[in-house]
Design an enzyme around this catalytic site. Structure first.
Site, PDB file in Angstrom:
ATOM      1  N   LYS A   1       0.799  -1.150   0.206  1.00 24.89           N
ATOM      2  CA  LYS A   1       0.221   0.007  -0.029  1.00 24.89           C
ATOM      3  C   LYS A   1       0.932   1.362  -0.051  1.00 24.89           C
ATOM      4  O   LYS A   1       0.542   2.416  -0.376  1.00 24.89           O
ATOM      5  CB  LYS A   1      -0.909  -0.052   1.040  1.00 24.89           C
ATOM      6  CG  LYS A   1      -0.589   0.168   2.590  1.00 24.89           C
ATOM      7  CD  LYS A   1      -1.495  -0.050   3.686  1.00 24.89           C
ATOM      8  CE  LYS A   1      -0.874   0.372   5.063  1.00 24.89           C
ATOM      9  NZ  LYS A   1      -0.191   1.745   5.223  1.00 24.89           N
ATOM     10  N   ASP A   2       1.950   1.220   0.417  1.00 23.02           N
ATOM     11  CA  ASP A   2       3.080   2.326   0.529  1.00 23.02           C
ATOM     12  C   ASP A   2       3.755   2.598  -1.073  1.00 23.02           C
ATOM     13  O   ASP A   2       4.138   3.777  -1.193  1.00 23.02           O
ATOM     14  CB  ASP A   2       4.192   2.157   1.337  1.00 23.02           C
ATOM     15  CG  ASP A   2       3.729   2.260   2.815  1.00 23.02           C
ATOM     16  OD1 ASP A   2       2.633   2.950   3.174  1.00 23.02           O
ATOM     17  OD2 ASP A   2       4.347   1.571   3.807  1.00 23.02           O
TER      18      ASP A   2
ATOM     19  N   THR B   1      -6.340   9.547  12.789  1.00 18.08           N
ATOM     20  CA  THR B   1      -5.889   8.743  11.384  1.00 18.08           C
ATOM     21  C   THR B   1      -5.358   9.718  10.638  1.00 18.08           C
ATOM     22  O   THR B   1      -5.453  10.954  10.347  1.00 18.08           O
ATOM     23  CB  THR B   1      -7.047   8.210  10.561  1.00 18.08           C
ATOM     24  OG1 THR B   1      -6.717   7.736   9.078  1.00 18.08           O
ATOM     25  CG2 THR B   1      -8.310   9.370  10.296  1.00 18.08           C
TER      26      THR B   1
ATOM     27  N   SER C   1      -4.977   9.277   7.181  1.00 18.51           N
ATOM     28  CA  SER C   1      -5.490   8.851   5.940  1.00 18.51           C
ATOM     29  C   SER C   1      -6.626   9.540   5.353  1.00 18.51           C
ATOM     30  O   SER C   1      -7.714   9.491   6.177  1.00 18.51           O
ATOM     31  CB  SER C   1      -5.750   7.324   5.924  1.00 18.51           C
ATOM     32  OG  SER C   1      -6.412   6.840   4.818  1.00 18.51           O
ATOM     33  N   LEU C   2      -6.666  10.262   4.067  1.00 18.90           N
ATOM     34  CA  LEU C   2      -7.995  10.890   3.744  1.00 18.90           C
ATOM     35  C   LEU C   2      -8.869   9.707   3.384  1.00 18.90           C
ATOM     36  O   LEU C   2     -10.082   9.822   3.424  1.00 18.90           O
ATOM     37  CB  LEU C   2      -7.651  11.644   2.394  1.00 18.90           C
ATOM     38  CG  LEU C   2      -6.789  12.777   2.564  1.00 18.90           C
ATOM     39  CD1 LEU C   2      -6.452  13.648   1.316  1.00 18.90           C
ATOM     40  CD2 LEU C   2      -7.316  13.765   3.556  1.00 18.90           C
ATOM     41  N   ARG C   3      -8.368   8.573   2.858  1.00 15.97           N
ATOM     42  CA  ARG C   3      -9.428   7.069   2.704  1.00 15.97           C
ATOM     43  C   ARG C   3     -10.231   6.828   3.947  1.00 15.97           C
ATOM     44  O   ARG C   3     -11.401   6.742   3.848  1.00 15.97           O
ATOM     45  CB  ARG C   3      -8.464   6.088   1.954  1.00 15.97           C
ATOM     46  CG  ARG C   3      -9.503   4.786   1.939  1.00 15.97           C
ATOM     47  CD  ARG C   3      -8.330   3.808   1.701  1.00 15.97           C
ATOM     48  NE  ARG C   3      -7.207   3.482   2.601  1.00 15.97           N
ATOM     49  CZ  ARG C   3      -7.672   2.731   3.826  1.00 15.97           C
ATOM     50  NH1 ARG C   3      -8.959   2.220   3.922  1.00 15.97           N
ATOM     51  NH2 ARG C   3      -6.934   2.704   4.714  1.00 15.97           N
ATOM     52  N   ARG C   4      -9.467   6.698   4.992  1.00 21.15           N
ATOM     53  CA  ARG C   4     -10.293   6.347   6.183  1.00 21.15           C
ATOM     54  C   ARG C   4     -11.075   7.654   6.808  1.00 21.15           C
ATOM     55  O   ARG C   4     -12.364   7.543   7.054  1.00 21.15           O
ATOM     56  CB  ARG C   4      -9.151   5.972   7.295  1.00 21.15           C
ATOM     57  CG  ARG C   4      -8.453   4.804   6.969  1.00 21.15           C
ATOM     58  CD  ARG C   4      -7.444   4.509   8.023  1.00 21.15           C
ATOM     59  NE  ARG C   4      -6.706   3.090   7.793  1.00 21.15           N
ATOM     60  CZ  ARG C   4      -5.429   2.984   8.306  1.00 21.15           C
ATOM     61  NH1 ARG C   4      -4.627   3.933   8.527  1.00 21.15           N
ATOM     62  NH2 ARG C   4      -4.706   1.812   7.842  1.00 21.15           N
TER      63      ARG C   4
ATOM     64  N   ARG D   1       0.362  10.888  13.119  1.00 18.64           N
ATOM     65  CA  ARG D   1       1.296  10.184  12.283  1.00 18.64           C
ATOM     66  C   ARG D   1       2.116   9.432  13.349  1.00 18.64           C
ATOM     67  O   ARG D   1       2.209   9.411  14.266  1.00 18.64           O
ATOM     68  CB  ARG D   1       2.056  11.439  11.750  1.00 18.64           C
ATOM     69  CG  ARG D   1       1.353  12.257  10.580  1.00 18.64           C
ATOM     70  CD  ARG D   1       1.195  11.387   9.412  1.00 18.64           C
ATOM     71  NE  ARG D   1       2.698  10.793   9.134  1.00 18.64           N
ATOM     72  CZ  ARG D   1       3.555  11.388   8.397  1.00 18.64           C
ATOM     73  NH1 ARG D   1       3.708  12.682   8.098  1.00 18.64           N
ATOM     74  NH2 ARG D   1       4.896  10.845   8.152  1.00 18.64           N
TER      75      ARG D   1
ATOM     76  N   ARG E   1       1.626   5.452  17.380  1.00 23.67           N
ATOM     77  CA  ARG E   1       0.262   5.839  17.466  1.00 23.67           C
ATOM     78  C   ARG E   1      -0.601   5.294  18.607  1.00 23.67           C
ATOM     79  O   ARG E   1      -1.461   5.960  19.155  1.00 23.67           O
ATOM     80  CB  ARG E   1      -0.115   5.379  16.042  1.00 23.67           C
ATOM     81  CG  ARG E   1       0.292   6.068  15.004  1.00 23.67           C
ATOM     82  CD  ARG E   1      -0.408   5.743  13.598  1.00 23.67           C
ATOM     83  NE  ARG E   1       0.544   6.094  12.503  1.00 23.67           N
ATOM     84  CZ  ARG E   1       0.157   6.122  11.138  1.00 23.67           C
ATOM     85  NH1 ARG E   1      -1.222   5.811  10.971  1.00 23.67           N
ATOM     86  NH2 ARG E   1       0.566   6.561  10.075  1.00 23.67           N
TER      87      ARG E   1
ATOM     88  N   CYS F   1      -0.684  10.713  -5.457  1.00 25.77           N
ATOM     89  CA  CYS F   1      -1.175  11.607  -4.545  1.00 25.77           C
ATOM     90  C   CYS F   1      -1.956  10.975  -3.284  1.00 25.77           C
ATOM     91  O   CYS F   1      -2.878   9.975  -3.763  1.00 25.77           O
ATOM     92  CB  CYS F   1      -1.751  12.805  -4.968  1.00 25.77           C
ATOM     93  SG  CYS F   1      -0.526  13.832  -6.061  1.00 25.77           S
TER      94      CYS F   1
END
Length: 311
Positions: free
Chosen positions: A83-84, A127, A129-132, A149, A155, A242
């Site tokens: 995923k990275d 989080t 992540s924009l997705r989450r 982060r 975390r 992005c």
């Protein structure tokens, strides 16, 4: 390989080291006469911890330095969380193997609440992540989403210190680090589609190094490779690297068919374009692109344009 040394480049975080050591162990078992060594490196994504990932760009944040070392001949392979990995790989490099997925899900972690449904209005959820963020707000617009982060342990420490009521992390990372007991629940895919390749490892190498390519080939999982082809083709069509609020999950199901589920959402979660496609695994990339086009036409194009991405 019958002899020689394989040098694995890895980030220095506990999770990255676990992943590199896992691959090293598999290589040693398969090629007992080969020496496998690890070389720890630091990436841009490891250095910049005071800004959201979306603000500092997504392309190669956790891979670029490793790839430069590979091209220079300082290391032979690099182990990444799939995923990275950006959808575009530098010339001269290839993904030589994609492992089976451990767990593609996103884990809900909290010291007070067992599930996202139990969180009170105004609860603070961490989080990066924009997705989450988008998918959480789609079902719980009353939550307060805060940037989080750092590596997995950092975390969790912030959660334990009371900075958040809950955090959302990749389930696979927690399980690999022996922290599966921290998972209160795994968010269902109907609510939370994962990131591209989430839960799988990618082993990257030089394209012209036939010996290394042959040595790592046994770790390649055919079903996950097909799933990754669809997911990465989808992502490549909608963004190119992005960080954006998209999720996609592909798997081989009944009749050896490939099923792909994907979504594009506005950052505030108010608009979600979601659909599903299927086909033969050999057409994985085409299925991913076709699904991306469908979502773009459903309203995804306008959503992405609002965050500065024209497709």
């Amino acid at each position: 390989m019958n002899s020689g040394t394989i040098t694995i480049g890895t980030r220095a975080s506990k999770l990255a080291l676990w992943q590199a050591k896992f691959v090293a162990g598999e290589l040693q078992k398969r090629h007992p006469s080969v020496t496998v060594v690890l070389k720890e490196m630091t990436t841009k994504g490891d250095k910049i911890l005071d800004a959201p990932l979306a603000k500092i760009g997504g392309k190669g944040l956790f891979t670029k330095e490793l790839e430069q070392a590979m091209l220079a001949g300082d290391i032979d392979i690099a182990v990444h969380s799939l995923k990275d990995m950006p959808t575009e790989i530098p010339a001269g490099l290839i993904i030589g193997a994609i492992t089976a997925r451990l767990d593609p899900g996103d884990a809900f972690v909290s010291n007070q609440y067992a599930a996202i449904e139990e969180l009170p209005a105004g609860a603070r959820v961490g989080t990066s992540s924009l997705r989450r963020r988008a998918q959480l707000l789609a079902v719980r617009p009353d939550l307060v989403l805060l940037d989080l982060r750092g590596n997995v342990n950092t975390r969790l420490e912030k959660l334990d210190a009371g900075e958040f009521d809950a955090v959302v992390l990749a389930a696979a990372g927690l399980r690999r680090l022996g922290l599966g007991d921290r998972i209160r629940s795994v968010l269902p895919r109907a609510m939370m589609l994962p990131a591209v390749g989430q839960g799988a490892l990618a082993i990257e190498c030089r394209a012209d190094d036939a010996e290394i390519c042959a040595a790592i080939g046994f770790m390649c999982d055919a079903d996950m490779t097909a799933a990754a082809a669809a997911e990465r083709a989808f992502l490549g069509r909608v963004e190119g690297g992005c960080q954006i609020p998209v999720g996609v999950y592909a798997e081989i199901g009944d009749g050896d068919m490939l099923y792909v589920d994907a979504m594009i959402a506005s950052v505030d979660g108010m608009r979600v374009c979601r659909s599903r496609a299927s086909g033969r695994p050999a057409q994985a990339a085409q299925i991913g692109v076709a699904l991306a086009e469908e979502l773009l036409d459903m309203g995804g194009r306008e959503i992405l344009k609002e965050i500065g991405i024209n497709v």
